[in-house]
Design an enzyme around this catalytic site. Structure first.
Site, PDB file in Angstrom:
ATOM      1  N   LYS A   1      -8.092 -16.351  14.970  1.00 13.70           N
ATOM      2  CA  LYS A   1      -8.494 -15.288  13.186  1.00 13.70           C
ATOM      3  C   LYS A   1      -9.386 -15.281  13.069  1.00 13.70           C
ATOM      4  CE  LYS A   1      -4.182 -18.159  12.629  1.00 13.70           C
ATOM      5  NZ  LYS A   1      -3.472 -19.562  11.649  1.00 13.70           N
TER       6      LYS A   1
ATOM      7  N   ASP B   1       2.263 -14.496  12.570  1.00 12.34           N
ATOM      8  CA  ASP B   1       1.164 -14.609  11.922  1.00 12.34           C
ATOM      9  C   ASP B   1       0.179 -14.143  11.484  1.00 12.34           C
ATOM     10  OD1 ASP B   1      -1.634 -16.565  11.093  1.00 12.34           O
ATOM     11  OD2 ASP B   1      -1.229 -17.942  12.863  1.00 12.34           O
TER      12      ASP B   1
ATOM     13  N   GLU C   1       0.767  -1.607  -0.065  1.00 14.49           N
ATOM     14  CA  GLU C   1      -0.125  -0.159   0.309  1.00 14.49           C
ATOM     15  C   GLU C   1       0.850   1.613  -0.215  1.00 14.49           C
ATOM     16  OE1 GLU C   1      -3.262   2.618   2.584  1.00 14.49           O
ATOM     17  OE2 GLU C   1      -2.785   0.206   3.232  1.00 14.49           O
TER      18      GLU C   1
ATOM     19  N   HIS D   1      -2.413  11.402  -1.221  1.00 12.74           N
ATOM     20  CA  HIS D   1      -2.480  10.178  -1.921  1.00 12.74           C
ATOM     21  C   HIS D   1      -2.199  10.747  -3.790  1.00 12.74           C
ATOM     22  CE1 HIS D   1      -3.369   7.509  -0.223  1.00 12.74           C
ATOM     23  NE2 HIS D   1      -4.121   8.009   0.796  1.00 12.74           N
TER      24      HIS D   1
END
Length: 408
Positions: A228, A303, A99, A403
Protein backbone atom coordinates in the site's frame (compact mmCIF):
# COMPACT_ATOMS: atom_id res chain seq x y z
CA UNK A 1 -34.30 -7.19 22.44
CA UNK A 2 -32.93 -3.76 23.35
CA UNK A 3 -34.27 -1.00 21.10
CA UNK A 4 -31.82 1.04 18.97
CA UNK A 5 -32.90 4.28 20.66
CA UNK A 6 -32.04 2.91 24.10
CA UNK A 7 -28.65 1.67 22.93
CA UNK A 8 -27.89 5.04 21.34
CA UNK A 9 -28.73 6.78 24.62
CA UNK A 10 -26.50 4.44 26.57
CA UNK A 11 -23.61 5.30 24.25
CA UNK A 12 -24.36 8.98 24.61
CA UNK A 13 -24.47 8.66 28.41
CA UNK A 14 -21.13 6.82 28.44
CA UNK A 15 -22.68 3.59 29.69
CA UNK A 16 -21.60 1.78 26.51
CA UNK A 17 -18.73 2.38 24.14
CA UNK A 18 -19.55 2.62 20.46
CA UNK A 19 -17.74 -0.61 19.58
CA UNK A 20 -19.60 -2.64 22.24
CA UNK A 21 -23.07 -2.47 20.68
CA UNK A 22 -22.88 -5.89 19.01
CA UNK A 23 -22.47 -7.39 22.50
CA UNK A 24 -25.99 -6.16 23.35
CA UNK A 25 -27.94 -6.55 20.08
CA UNK A 26 -27.84 -8.16 16.66
CA UNK A 27 -25.64 -6.52 14.04
CA UNK A 28 -28.39 -4.60 12.23
CA UNK A 29 -29.79 -3.20 15.48
CA UNK A 30 -26.29 -2.22 16.57
CA UNK A 31 -25.70 -0.45 13.24
CA UNK A 32 -29.01 1.41 13.58
CA UNK A 33 -28.19 2.47 17.15
CA UNK A 34 -24.81 3.71 16.00
CA UNK A 35 -26.44 5.71 13.21
CA UNK A 36 -28.86 7.29 15.66
CA UNK A 37 -25.99 8.25 17.94
CA UNK A 38 -23.98 9.78 15.07
CA UNK A 39 -27.05 11.60 13.72
CA UNK A 40 -27.72 13.19 17.11
CA UNK A 41 -24.08 14.05 17.74
CA UNK A 42 -23.51 15.60 14.32
CA UNK A 43 -26.95 16.88 13.33
CA UNK A 44 -26.97 14.85 10.13
CA UNK A 45 -29.44 12.57 8.38
CA UNK A 46 -27.96 9.14 7.55
CA UNK A 47 -30.97 7.74 5.70
CA UNK A 48 -29.04 6.87 2.53
CA UNK A 49 -26.10 5.40 4.45
CA UNK A 50 -28.51 3.23 6.41
CA UNK A 51 -30.27 1.94 3.28
CA UNK A 52 -28.13 -1.13 2.60
CA UNK A 53 -29.27 -4.40 1.10
CA UNK A 54 -27.46 -7.11 3.04
CA UNK A 55 -27.45 -8.33 6.66
CA UNK A 56 -24.96 -6.31 8.67
CA UNK A 57 -23.60 -9.53 10.10
CA UNK A 58 -22.23 -10.37 6.64
CA UNK A 59 -19.87 -7.40 6.95
CA UNK A 60 -18.61 -8.29 10.44
CA UNK A 61 -15.26 -9.66 9.14
CA UNK A 62 -14.76 -6.55 7.01
CA UNK A 63 -15.51 -3.53 9.18
CA UNK A 64 -15.90 -2.28 12.74
CA UNK A 65 -18.42 0.24 14.09
CA UNK A 66 -20.69 -0.25 11.08
CA UNK A 67 -23.35 2.40 10.46
CA UNK A 68 -24.34 1.40 6.91
CA UNK A 69 -22.78 1.25 3.50
CA UNK A 70 -21.18 3.59 0.97
CA UNK A 71 -22.93 3.14 -2.33
CA UNK A 72 -20.69 3.73 -5.35
CA UNK A 73 -22.33 3.57 -8.78
CA UNK A 74 -21.44 0.34 -10.59
CA UNK A 75 -21.50 -0.22 -14.32
CA UNK A 76 -20.27 -2.87 -16.68
CA UNK A 77 -17.96 -2.84 -19.70
CA UNK A 78 -17.38 -5.43 -22.30
CA UNK A 79 -17.32 -7.93 -23.46
CA UNK A 80 -13.62 -8.13 -22.64
CA UNK A 81 -12.27 -10.47 -25.30
CA UNK A 82 -9.17 -12.17 -23.94
CA UNK A 83 -6.98 -15.14 -24.68
CA UNK A 84 -5.11 -15.76 -21.45
CA UNK A 85 -3.35 -18.39 -19.46
CA UNK A 86 -6.41 -18.62 -17.21
CA UNK A 87 -9.09 -16.41 -18.81
CA UNK A 88 -10.49 -17.16 -22.24
CA UNK A 89 -13.31 -15.82 -24.38
CA UNK A 90 -15.66 -12.93 -23.62
CA UNK A 91 -16.23 -11.54 -20.13
CA UNK A 92 -18.23 -8.60 -18.80
CA UNK A 93 -16.21 -6.56 -16.30
CA UNK A 94 -18.08 -4.70 -13.51
CA UNK A 95 -16.51 -1.36 -12.57
CA UNK A 96 -17.53 0.89 -9.66
CA UNK A 97 -16.55 4.54 -9.84
CA UNK A 98 -17.73 8.12 -9.44
CA UNK A 99 -15.72 9.35 -12.44
CA UNK A 100 -17.96 10.13 -15.37
CA UNK A 101 -16.74 9.07 -18.84
CA UNK A 102 -14.43 6.36 -17.46
CA UNK A 103 -16.60 3.39 -18.43
CA UNK A 104 -17.46 4.96 -21.78
CA UNK A 105 -13.75 5.35 -22.50
CA UNK A 106 -12.88 1.80 -21.44
CA UNK A 107 -15.76 0.43 -23.48
CA UNK A 108 -14.50 2.28 -26.55
CA UNK A 109 -11.07 0.71 -26.12
CA UNK A 110 -12.59 -2.74 -25.61
CA UNK A 111 -14.60 -2.36 -28.81
CA UNK A 112 -11.40 -1.68 -30.76
CA UNK A 113 -9.68 -4.67 -29.11
CA UNK A 114 -12.63 -6.93 -29.98
CA UNK A 115 -12.56 -5.80 -33.60
CA UNK A 116 -8.87 -6.72 -33.69
CA UNK A 117 -9.68 -10.27 -32.52
CA UNK A 118 -9.10 -9.76 -28.80
CA UNK A 119 -6.08 -9.31 -26.55
CA UNK A 120 -3.59 -11.79 -25.16
CA UNK A 121 -2.86 -11.74 -21.43
CA UNK A 122 -0.62 -13.73 -19.11
CA UNK A 123 0.25 -13.77 -15.42
CA UNK A 124 4.04 -13.87 -15.56
CA UNK A 125 4.79 -13.97 -11.84
CA UNK A 126 2.89 -14.63 -8.63
CA UNK A 127 3.98 -13.97 -5.07
CA UNK A 128 2.39 -12.16 -2.14
CA UNK A 129 5.14 -10.77 0.07
CA UNK A 130 5.71 -9.95 3.71
CA UNK A 131 9.09 -8.64 4.86
CA UNK A 132 9.87 -8.60 8.60
CA UNK A 133 12.81 -6.60 9.95
CA UNK A 134 15.22 -8.00 12.55
CA UNK A 135 17.80 -6.34 14.79
CA UNK A 136 21.36 -7.70 14.99
CA UNK A 137 24.49 -6.45 16.73
CA UNK A 138 26.31 -5.65 13.51
CA UNK A 139 27.32 -6.85 10.09
CA UNK A 140 28.89 -10.09 11.38
CA UNK A 141 25.63 -11.21 12.98
CA UNK A 142 23.75 -10.03 9.89
CA UNK A 143 25.90 -12.27 7.70
CA UNK A 144 25.41 -15.17 10.12
CA UNK A 145 21.64 -14.69 9.97
CA UNK A 146 21.56 -14.46 6.18
CA UNK A 147 23.71 -17.59 5.84
CA UNK A 148 21.37 -19.54 8.13
CA UNK A 149 18.31 -18.39 6.21
CA UNK A 150 19.82 -19.33 2.85
CA UNK A 151 20.74 -22.79 4.16
CA UNK A 152 17.40 -23.44 5.85
CA UNK A 153 14.70 -22.36 3.41
CA UNK A 154 13.03 -25.79 3.71
CA UNK A 155 12.77 -25.45 7.48
CA UNK A 156 11.28 -21.99 7.06
CA UNK A 157 8.86 -23.39 4.48
CA UNK A 158 7.73 -26.09 6.88
CA UNK A 159 7.15 -23.55 9.65
CA UNK A 160 5.32 -21.07 7.42
CA UNK A 161 3.12 -23.63 5.70
CA UNK A 162 2.09 -25.18 9.02
CA UNK A 163 -0.25 -22.20 9.44
CA UNK A 164 -2.19 -22.62 6.17
CA UNK A 165 -3.70 -25.38 4.07
CA UNK A 166 -3.44 -23.30 0.89
CA UNK A 167 -0.40 -21.03 0.90
CA UNK A 168 3.03 -22.10 -0.34
CA UNK A 169 6.29 -20.37 0.49
CA UNK A 170 8.08 -19.63 -2.79
CA UNK A 171 11.18 -17.74 -1.71
CA UNK A 172 12.92 -15.81 1.06
CA UNK A 173 15.13 -12.94 -0.07
CA UNK A 174 17.42 -11.33 2.54
CA UNK A 175 18.47 -7.66 2.57
CA UNK A 176 20.97 -6.14 5.01
CA UNK A 177 21.15 -2.48 6.03
CA UNK A 178 23.71 -2.01 8.82
CA UNK A 179 22.34 -3.74 11.90
CA UNK A 180 18.96 -4.41 10.28
CA UNK A 181 18.15 -7.62 8.44
CA UNK A 182 15.05 -7.75 6.23
CA UNK A 183 13.68 -11.06 4.97
CA UNK A 184 11.24 -10.70 2.07
CA UNK A 185 9.02 -13.80 2.11
CA UNK A 186 7.02 -14.52 -1.06
CA UNK A 187 4.00 -16.86 -1.14
CA UNK A 188 1.69 -18.45 -3.65
CA UNK A 189 -1.65 -17.75 -1.98
CA UNK A 190 -3.76 -19.42 -4.70
CA UNK A 191 -7.14 -17.68 -5.19
CA UNK A 192 -6.81 -15.48 -2.09
CA UNK A 193 -5.16 -12.08 -2.28
CA UNK A 194 -3.35 -13.53 0.70
CA UNK A 195 -2.05 -10.65 2.78
CA UNK A 196 -3.36 -12.09 6.05
CA UNK A 197 -2.23 -15.57 5.05
CA UNK A 198 1.30 -14.30 4.34
CA UNK A 199 1.43 -12.34 7.59
CA UNK A 200 0.42 -15.29 9.78
CA UNK A 201 2.76 -17.69 7.98
CA UNK A 202 5.67 -15.27 8.20
CA UNK A 203 5.08 -14.81 11.92
CA UNK A 204 5.59 -18.54 12.43
CA UNK A 205 8.76 -18.49 10.33
CA UNK A 206 10.11 -15.54 12.31
CA UNK A 207 9.90 -17.57 15.53
CA UNK A 208 12.26 -20.09 13.93
CA UNK A 209 14.67 -17.38 12.76
CA UNK A 210 14.84 -15.93 16.27
CA UNK A 211 15.38 -19.37 17.80
CA UNK A 212 18.22 -20.29 15.43
CA UNK A 213 20.06 -17.00 14.76
CA UNK A 214 21.27 -13.94 16.69
CA UNK A 215 18.49 -11.86 15.09
CA UNK A 216 15.66 -10.34 17.13
CA UNK A 217 12.38 -9.49 15.44
CA UNK A 218 11.54 -5.76 15.53
CA UNK A 219 8.47 -5.67 13.28
CA UNK A 220 6.63 -8.34 11.35
CA UNK A 221 6.35 -5.86 8.50
CA UNK A 222 9.50 -3.88 7.75
CA UNK A 223 8.03 -2.02 4.72
CA UNK A 224 10.24 -3.89 2.27
CA UNK A 225 7.13 -5.92 1.40
CA UNK A 226 5.97 -3.23 0.34
CA UNK A 227 2.23 -2.96 0.98
CA UNK A 228 0.00 0.00 0.00
CA UNK A 229 2.87 2.37 -0.75
CA UNK A 230 4.64 3.39 -3.96
CA UNK A 231 7.78 1.24 -3.96
CA UNK A 232 10.40 0.52 -6.58
CA UNK A 233 10.83 -3.04 -5.29
CA UNK A 234 7.26 -3.85 -6.31
CA UNK A 235 7.70 -2.20 -9.68
CA UNK A 236 10.80 -4.32 -10.31
CA UNK A 237 10.25 -7.58 -8.43
CA UNK A 238 6.45 -7.61 -8.45
CA UNK A 239 3.96 -8.31 -5.69
CA UNK A 240 0.77 -10.28 -5.90
CA UNK A 241 0.36 -11.00 -9.59
CA UNK A 242 2.52 -9.54 -12.35
CA UNK A 243 0.38 -9.55 -15.48
CA UNK A 244 0.81 -8.33 -19.04
CA UNK A 245 -1.78 -7.83 -21.78
CA UNK A 246 -1.17 -6.88 -25.41
CA UNK A 247 -2.90 -6.48 -28.76
CA UNK A 248 -1.95 -5.70 -32.35
CA UNK A 249 -4.38 -3.22 -33.94
CA UNK A 250 -4.54 -2.85 -37.73
CA UNK A 251 -3.75 0.70 -38.78
CA UNK A 252 -7.08 1.15 -40.56
CA UNK A 253 -8.90 0.13 -37.37
CA UNK A 254 -7.00 2.75 -35.38
CA UNK A 255 -7.95 5.42 -37.89
CA UNK A 256 -11.59 4.34 -38.18
CA UNK A 257 -12.34 3.80 -34.49
CA UNK A 258 -9.88 6.03 -32.63
CA UNK A 259 -9.72 8.76 -35.29
CA UNK A 260 -5.95 8.98 -35.20
CA UNK A 261 -2.94 6.98 -36.42
CA UNK A 262 -0.65 4.35 -34.98
CA UNK A 263 2.29 6.76 -35.29
CA UNK A 264 0.43 9.51 -33.41
CA UNK A 265 -0.56 7.20 -30.54
CA UNK A 266 2.97 5.79 -30.29
CA UNK A 267 4.41 9.30 -30.15
CA UNK A 268 1.90 10.41 -27.52
CA UNK A 269 2.76 7.37 -25.40
CA UNK A 270 6.50 8.02 -25.69
CA UNK A 271 6.33 11.69 -24.88
CA UNK A 272 3.61 11.44 -22.20
CA UNK A 273 3.86 8.04 -20.54
CA UNK A 274 7.59 7.43 -20.90
CA UNK A 275 9.43 10.78 -21.08
CA UNK A 276 6.89 12.72 -19.03
CA UNK A 277 6.75 10.06 -16.33
CA UNK A 278 10.55 9.81 -16.23
CA UNK A 279 10.88 13.58 -15.83
CA UNK A 280 8.32 13.47 -13.02
CA UNK A 281 10.22 10.67 -11.25
CA UNK A 282 7.15 8.44 -11.45
CA UNK A 283 7.28 4.72 -10.66
CA UNK A 284 4.52 4.18 -13.20
CA UNK A 285 4.73 4.85 -16.93
CA UNK A 286 1.09 4.84 -18.00
CA UNK A 287 -1.84 7.15 -18.71
CA UNK A 288 -4.38 6.06 -16.10
CA UNK A 289 -4.15 2.32 -15.45
CA UNK A 290 -5.03 2.75 -11.77
CA UNK A 291 -8.38 4.21 -12.86
CA UNK A 292 -9.55 0.89 -14.26
CA UNK A 293 -7.89 -1.16 -11.53
CA UNK A 294 -9.46 0.99 -8.80
CA UNK A 295 -12.94 0.66 -10.30
CA UNK A 296 -12.51 -3.11 -10.66
CA UNK A 297 -11.25 -3.36 -7.08
CA UNK A 298 -14.29 -1.55 -5.67
CA UNK A 299 -16.66 -3.67 -7.73
CA UNK A 300 -15.14 -7.05 -6.91
CA UNK A 301 -14.19 -6.62 -3.25
CA UNK A 302 -10.43 -6.19 -3.46
CA UNK A 303 -8.37 -4.19 -0.93
CA UNK A 304 -8.85 -0.72 -2.40
CA UNK A 305 -5.70 0.68 -0.76
CA UNK A 306 -3.59 -1.61 -2.93
CA UNK A 307 -4.60 0.37 -5.99
CA UNK A 308 -1.48 2.46 -5.31
CA UNK A 309 0.64 -0.46 -6.48
CA UNK A 310 -1.31 -0.77 -9.73
CA UNK A 311 0.12 2.62 -10.66
CA UNK A 312 3.43 0.80 -11.31
CA UNK A 313 2.04 -0.16 -14.73
CA UNK A 314 4.18 0.37 -17.84
CA UNK A 315 2.31 1.05 -21.10
CA UNK A 316 4.04 0.55 -24.43
CA UNK A 317 2.82 1.61 -27.87
CA UNK A 318 4.78 0.74 -30.99
CA UNK A 319 4.00 1.59 -34.62
CA UNK A 320 4.79 -1.46 -36.76
CA UNK A 321 5.03 -1.14 -40.52
CA UNK A 322 3.63 -3.97 -42.67
CA UNK A 323 5.06 -5.08 -46.01
CA UNK A 324 2.36 -3.12 -47.85
CA UNK A 325 3.40 0.10 -46.11
CA UNK A 326 0.43 0.17 -43.70
CA UNK A 327 1.34 0.96 -40.10
CA UNK A 328 -0.26 -1.10 -37.34
CA UNK A 329 -0.22 -0.38 -33.61
CA UNK A 330 1.21 -2.80 -31.03
CA UNK A 331 -0.08 -1.92 -27.56
CA UNK A 332 0.66 -3.46 -24.16
CA UNK A 333 0.29 -2.90 -20.45
CA UNK A 334 2.46 -4.59 -17.83
CA UNK A 335 1.15 -4.46 -14.27
CA UNK A 336 3.98 -5.49 -11.95
CA UNK A 337 1.98 -5.65 -8.73
CA UNK A 338 -1.70 -6.44 -9.09
CA UNK A 339 -2.99 -7.86 -5.79
CA UNK A 340 -6.28 -9.62 -6.42
CA UNK A 341 -8.24 -12.57 -5.05
CA UNK A 342 -11.57 -14.30 -5.58
CA UNK A 343 -11.91 -15.71 -2.07
CA UNK A 344 -11.72 -14.05 1.34
CA UNK A 345 -11.84 -10.41 2.38
CA UNK A 346 -14.33 -8.18 0.61
CA UNK A 347 -15.09 -10.79 -2.05
CA UNK A 348 -17.55 -12.39 0.41
CA UNK A 349 -19.77 -9.31 0.58
CA UNK A 350 -23.02 -9.76 -1.37
CA UNK A 351 -22.57 -6.96 -3.91
CA UNK A 352 -18.97 -7.85 -4.62
CA UNK A 353 -19.74 -11.58 -4.79
CA UNK A 354 -22.40 -10.84 -7.42
CA UNK A 355 -19.86 -8.85 -9.43
CA UNK A 356 -17.50 -11.84 -9.36
CA UNK A 357 -20.44 -14.00 -10.48
CA UNK A 358 -20.80 -11.74 -13.52
CA UNK A 359 -17.20 -12.63 -14.36
CA UNK A 360 -17.76 -16.30 -13.53
CA UNK A 361 -14.90 -16.13 -11.06
CA UNK A 362 -16.46 -16.24 -7.61
CA UNK A 363 -14.68 -18.49 -5.11
CA UNK A 364 -11.79 -20.88 -5.60
CA UNK A 365 -10.69 -22.00 -9.03
CA UNK A 366 -9.81 -25.39 -10.44
CA UNK A 367 -6.85 -25.65 -10.29
CA UNK A 368 -6.39 -23.44 -7.21
CA UNK A 369 -5.25 -19.97 -8.20
CA UNK A 370 -6.80 -20.04 -11.65
CA UNK A 371 -9.73 -17.77 -10.78
CA UNK A 372 -7.48 -15.07 -9.36
CA UNK A 373 -5.17 -15.43 -12.38
CA UNK A 374 -8.16 -15.01 -14.69
CA UNK A 375 -9.35 -11.93 -12.80
CA UNK A 376 -5.88 -10.40 -13.11
CA UNK A 377 -5.81 -11.06 -16.86
CA UNK A 378 -9.27 -9.58 -17.44
CA UNK A 379 -8.45 -6.46 -15.41
CA UNK A 380 -5.22 -6.09 -17.39
CA UNK A 381 -7.13 -6.13 -20.68
CA UNK A 382 -9.54 -3.56 -19.22
CA UNK A 383 -6.57 -1.37 -18.30
CA UNK A 384 -5.16 -1.82 -21.82
CA UNK A 385 -8.49 -0.67 -23.27
CA UNK A 386 -8.43 2.39 -21.04
CA UNK A 387 -4.90 3.26 -22.15
CA UNK A 388 -5.79 2.90 -25.83
CA UNK A 389 -8.89 5.03 -25.53
CA UNK A 390 -7.24 7.84 -23.58
CA UNK A 391 -4.13 7.95 -25.78
CA UNK A 392 -6.38 7.91 -28.82
CA UNK A 393 -8.37 10.85 -27.44
CA UNK A 394 -5.19 12.76 -26.60
CA UNK A 395 -3.50 12.17 -29.94
CA UNK A 396 -6.66 13.13 -31.84
CA UNK A 397 -7.22 16.11 -29.49
CA UNK A 398 -10.69 14.83 -28.59
CA UNK A 399 -10.26 14.47 -24.82
CA UNK A 400 -11.86 17.77 -23.78
CA UNK A 401 -14.68 17.51 -26.30
CA UNK A 402 -15.48 13.94 -25.20
CA UNK A 403 -15.93 15.10 -21.60
CA UNK A 404 -18.04 18.03 -22.79
CA UNK A 405 -20.25 15.75 -24.90
CA UNK A 406 -20.83 13.44 -21.94
CA UNK A 407 -21.52 16.37 -19.64
CA UNK A 408 -18.80 15.34 -17.18
Amino acid sequence: MTAPEELAERVRDGDLRIHELEDHADHDTAAEARRLFVERETGTDLEAIGDYAFPAERADPNIENMIGAAQVPMGVVGPVTVSGGAADGDHYLPLATTEGALLASVNRGLGVIRDAGGADARVTKNGMTRAPVFRVAGVAEAAETVEWVENNVEALRTAAESTTSHGELLDVEPYVVGDSVFLRFAYDTKDAMGMNMATIATGEACDLVEAETPASLVALSGNLCSDKKPAAINAVEGRGRSVTADVLLPGELVEDRLHTTADAIAEANTRKNLIGSAKAGSLGFNAHAANVVGAAFLATGQDEAQVVEAANTITTMDARERDDGTTDLYASVSLASLEVGTVGGGTKLPTQAEALDVLGLRGGGDPPGSNADALAEIIAVGALAGELSLLGALSSRHLASAHEDLGR
